[in-house]
Design a protein around this motif. Sequence first.
Motif, short mmCIF file in Angstrom:
data_model
loop_
_atom_site.label_atom_id
_atom_site.label_comp_id
_atom_site.label_asym_id
_atom_site.label_seq_id
_atom_site.Cartn_x
_atom_site.Cartn_y
_atom_site.Cartn_z
N ASN A 21 0.83 -1.22 0.00
CA ASN A 21 0.00 0.00 0.00
C ASN A 21 0.86 1.26 0.00
N ARG A 22 1.92 1.26 0.80
CA ARG A 22 2.82 2.43 0.83
C ARG A 22 3.47 2.64 -0.54
N ALA A 23 3.92 1.56 -1.15
CA ALA A 23 4.56 1.67 -2.47
C ALA A 23 3.56 2.19 -3.50
N TRP A 24 2.33 1.68 -3.44
CA TRP A 24 1.31 2.11 -4.40
C TRP A 24 1.00 3.60 -4.23
N GLU A 25 0.87 4.04 -2.99
CA GLU A 25 0.56 5.45 -2.74
C GLU A 25 1.72 6.37 -3.13
N ALA A 26 2.94 5.87 -3.03
CA ALA A 26 4.11 6.70 -3.35
C ALA A 26 4.50 6.63 -4.83
N ALA A 27 3.86 5.77 -5.59
CA ALA A 27 4.23 5.61 -7.01
C ALA A 27 3.96 6.92 -7.76
N PRO A 28 4.95 7.36 -8.54
CA PRO A 28 4.80 8.66 -9.22
C PRO A 28 3.91 8.61 -10.46
N ARG A 33 1.75 2.29 -10.60
CA ARG A 33 0.69 1.81 -9.71
C ARG A 33 0.05 0.54 -10.27
#
Length: 46
Positions: A21-28, A33
């Motif tokens: 979830n953190r990686a998905w939210e931080a994806a530019p 995503r």
Amino acid sequence: MSMIDRIRRRRMISREARAINRAWEAAPTQALRDEIAVFAQRRMPY
């Protein structure tokens, strides 16, 4: 499987889900995503 093993497995699954979830939210980008979503679908045991 023992109760302790089940608890450990549940914690590991929760930890992985939060990291995804953190990686998905931080994806530019949306493309990144989408890749993370595909990875998560293949990775998660449910």
